[in-house]
Design a protein around this motif. Structure first.
Motif, PDB file in Angstrom:
ATOM      1  N   ALA A 216       1.103  -1.241   0.158  1.00  0.00           N
ATOM      2  CA  ALA A 216       0.512   0.005  -0.221  1.00  0.00           C
ATOM      3  C   ALA A 216       1.277   1.503  -0.186  1.00  0.00           C
ATOM      4  CB  ALA A 216      -0.670  -0.437   1.202  1.00  0.00           C
ATOM      5  N   CYS A 217       1.512   1.455  -1.516  1.00  0.00           N
ATOM      6  CA  CYS A 217       2.507   2.229  -1.136  1.00  0.00           C
ATOM      7  C   CYS A 217       3.049   2.366  -3.002  1.00  0.00           C
ATOM      8  CB  CYS A 217       4.400   1.995   0.116  1.00  0.00           C
ATOM      9  SG  CYS A 217       4.687   0.718  -0.357  1.00  0.00           S
ATOM     10  N   GLY A 218       3.854   3.345  -3.203  1.00  0.00           N
ATOM     11  CA  GLY A 218       4.428   3.459  -4.312  1.00  0.00           C
ATOM     12  C   GLY A 218       6.525   3.147  -3.961  1.00  0.00           C
ATOM     13  N   PRO A 219       6.928   3.288  -5.059  1.00  0.00           N
ATOM     14  CA  PRO A 219       8.047   2.488  -4.940  1.00  0.00           C
ATOM     15  C   PRO A 219       9.301   4.132  -5.081  1.00  0.00           C
ATOM     16  CG  PRO A 219       6.824   2.490  -7.488  1.00  0.00           C
ATOM     17  CD  PRO A 219       6.210   3.507  -6.463  1.00  0.00           C
ATOM     18  N   TRP A 223       9.936   2.198   2.777  1.00  0.00           N
ATOM     19  CA  TRP A 223       9.343   0.785   2.889  1.00  0.00           C
ATOM     20  C   TRP A 223       9.811  -0.114   1.731  1.00  0.00           C
ATOM     21  CZ3 TRP A 223       6.928  -3.561   0.514  1.00  0.00           C
ATOM     22  CH2 TRP A 223       6.448  -4.594   2.041  1.00  0.00           C
ATOM     23  N   PHE A 224       9.212   0.491   0.237  1.00  0.00           N
ATOM     24  CA  PHE A 224       9.812  -0.237  -1.105  1.00  0.00           C
ATOM     25  C   PHE A 224      11.128  -0.726  -1.382  1.00  0.00           C
ATOM     26  CE2 PHE A 224       9.148  -1.010  -5.535  1.00  0.00           C
ATOM     27  CZ  PHE A 224       7.904  -2.219  -6.030  1.00  0.00           C
ATOM     28  N   ALA A 225      12.001   0.787  -0.787  1.00  0.00           N
ATOM     29  CA  ALA A 225      13.329   0.699  -1.333  1.00  0.00           C
ATOM     30  C   ALA A 225      14.171  -0.789  -0.208  1.00  0.00           C
ATOM     31  CB  ALA A 225      14.494   1.330  -1.398  1.00  0.00           C
ATOM     32  N   GLN A 226      13.775  -0.850   0.885  1.00  0.00           N
ATOM     33  CA  GLN A 226      14.173  -2.278   1.401  1.00  0.00           C
ATOM     34  C   GLN A 226      13.477  -3.311   1.315  1.00  0.00           C
ATOM     35  OE1 GLN A 226      12.414  -0.803   5.788  1.00  0.00           O
ATOM     36  NE2 GLN A 226      13.398   0.690   5.932  1.00  0.00           N
ATOM     37  N   TYR A 227      12.430  -3.461   0.792  1.00  0.00           N
ATOM     38  CA  TYR A 227      12.290  -4.589  -0.133  1.00  0.00           C
ATOM     39  C   TYR A 227      13.097  -5.096  -1.076  1.00  0.00           C
ATOM     40  CZ  TYR A 227       9.189  -7.514  -2.758  1.00  0.00           C
ATOM     41  OH  TYR A 227       9.104  -8.900  -3.713  1.00  0.00           O
ATOM     42  N   ALA A 255       9.192   5.088 -13.529  1.00  0.00           N
ATOM     43  CA  ALA A 255       9.978   5.803 -13.285  1.00  0.00           C
ATOM     44  C   ALA A 255      11.437   5.631 -12.396  1.00  0.00           C
ATOM     45  CB  ALA A 255       9.384   7.161 -14.166  1.00  0.00           C
ATOM     46  N   THR A 256      10.245   6.024 -11.285  1.00  0.00           N
ATOM     47  CA  THR A 256      11.323   5.678  -9.309  1.00  0.00           C
ATOM     48  C   THR A 256      10.933   4.237  -9.712  1.00  0.00           C
ATOM     49  OG1 THR A 256       9.677   7.341  -8.726  1.00  0.00           O
ATOM     50  CG2 THR A 256      10.741   5.874  -7.249  1.00  0.00           C
ATOM     51  N   ALA A 257      10.173   2.882  -9.873  1.00  0.00           N
ATOM     52  CA  ALA A 257      10.740   1.960  -9.849  1.00  0.00           C
ATOM     53  C   ALA A 257      12.193   1.398 -10.434  1.00  0.00           C
ATOM     54  CB  ALA A 257       9.865   0.947 -10.566  1.00  0.00           C
TER      55      ALA A 257
END
Length: 453
Positions: A216-219, A223-227, A255-257
């Motif tokens: 439930a978040c964008g890149p 949290w996404f970077a930690q994943y 683009a961020t991803a």
């Protein structure tokens, strides 16, 4: 005052004739300045339709028999995401001894998906019992014990084999929104679950498609970077990278991803924004069409969010995620957005978006037709919206003009039998271009424009 009224009366016939002339020559001429604009360039095109944004979460009955098959067939559904959530609550799912009912739904849902060639995104969190509604007395890996989770994954592996669900048209969505309440333990415990589960599935099913993190978040979220750091370090990178836009912009998020992946030397097969459109303002025709356009821009798969709950209106197992009034197939305005999207054929055509408006445009030289679907971001500008078509191909005009059909998909929670025809008239091609102006008074509405000779 009287003299002014007499002069005005004498001018009315002449003014009426002038207005009629303007409408006949160029029906799109606005009476006021545009608040936003888009430009279509017919000279830049390529790529056939994928209908990749026509994805949905639940929305059928629990036996997957309704709404009528024609309701999903006509909009060429390509993604169906589910895991039996809320069935048997408050004590449903594997963790409560209620796995069988959820698996039976999953199998029926898969069978329905095959009718339109849709992929299924299978939610392991739903099969476990974590759905935001049911009791979850324990979580995978509690107290360092992974036996229950291993048995759970192995049971699903056995069941998908028995059901013939081992192909790439089934994506294993390892957990839903683990960064919020759908996961009730630490991030570290979640990461360990992902490592174990991914290794189990890949060992048992060569070629399996694993996706995640479906957060439930964008890149851009930390949290996404930690994943990403964890899955890279532990060699469990998903095949499909997924996240949610509630709200969000799939194009900028992608683009961020891509930047995050490049910085880590990572690659994936694709992106899936497998929940898009926040409840309320974004679950309307205009924002739905805008999201479709943004998903097409980033070549991301998409699944429209579903905010229903069993026992409420709408239900999770009803309305195709608020596209129909009920499971009897009464279509609403937003269903027609996906129908016009499904009607597109030929080659995807370049479009420069506006500040709050965007569209997906196709040109089909064989059919001598261009069909576009336009939407507005929630809260976007309202008023005159200019859409300029440049480099109109020679096969489209007849005698120097094209026919322009403008349809409106209205924002309403009632049955809509068909889009509203706004105009259906000839436009003169000048300098190989035409200008179509829509009086877009409600950003929640969407529009389709069809050009024919």
């Amino acid at each position: 005052m009287l003299a002014r009224s007499i002069r005005k009366a004498r001018l009315l016939p002449a003014l009426a004739a002038l207005v009629t002339l303007v409408v006949l020559v160029q029906p799109s001429t606005p009476a006021f300045a545009a608040v936003d604009s888009m430009t279509v360039n017919f000279a830049l095109f390529g790529g056939t339709p994928t209908y990749r944004a026509s994805g949905f979460i639940y929305g059928t009955s629990t036996n997957a028999s309704s709404p009528p098959l024609s309701t999903t067939d006509q909009i060429k559904v390509k993604i169906m995401r589910a895991g039996g959530s809320q069935i048997g609550c408050p004590n449903g799912g594997w963790v409560n001894g209620g796995y069988t009912a959820r698996w039976n739904f999953m199998r029926a849902y898969y069978n329905r998906a095959q009718r339109t060639g849709a992929r299924v995104e299978m939610l392991l969190s739903g099969l476990w019992g974590s759905d935001g509604v049911c009791n979850v007395p324990r979580w995978p890996g509690d107290n360092g014990n992974w036996t229950d989770y291993t048995n759970f994954v192995n049971r699903i592996i056995a069941d998908v084999r028995a059901a013939g669900m081992t192909g790439s048209n089934v994506r294993w969505d390892m957990w839903n929104e683990p960064n919020i309440f759908f996961w009730g333990r630490s991030q570290a415990q979640y990461f360990e679950m992902i490592r174990r589960g991914t290794q189990l599935v890949r060992a048992a099913l060569p070629g399996v498609v694993v996706m995640g993190p479906s957060c439930a978040c964008g890149p851009a979220n930390g949290w996404f970077a930690q994943y990403l750091d964890y899955v890279r370090a532990n060699n469990v990178v998903p095949n499909i990278l997924s996240w949610h836009a509630l709200p969000g912009d799939p194009a900028s998020d992608a683009a961020t991803a891509n930047n995050l992946l490049a910085a880590r030397g990572m690659s994936v097969q694709g992106f899936s924004v497998n929940e898009y459109g926040a409840f309320g303002a974004e679950q309307q025709p205009g924002p739905s069409a805008w999201y479709i356009s943004r998903l097409e821009r980033c070549n991301c798969d998409g699944a429209r969010a579903n905010w229903g709950n069993v026992g409420q209106t709408p239900s999770l197992y009803d309305t195709l995620g608020w596209l129909t009034t009920s499971n009897v197939g009464q279509t609403m305005g937003q269903w027609w957005v996906y129908k016009r999207y499904a009607d597109q054929s030929g080659q995807r055509t370049n479009i420069t978006p506006g500040s709050s408006h965007d569209g997906i445009v196709f040109q089909d030289s064989g059919a001598r037709r261009s069909l576009a679907v336009y939407g507005a971001r929630a809260g976007g500008a309202q008023g005159a919206i200019d859409i300029r078509y440049n480099n109109i191909p020679s096969w489209l005009p007849t005698n120097g003009s094209v026919n322009v059909l403008v349809e409106r998909m209205p924002s309403t929670n009632a049955f809509v039998s068909a889009p509203t025809v706004v105009t259906n008239s000839r436009f003169t091609v000048s300098g190989n271009s035409i200008l179509v102006t829509i009086n877009w008074t409600n950003a929640n509405d969407a529009y389709a424009i069809t050009l024919t000779p």
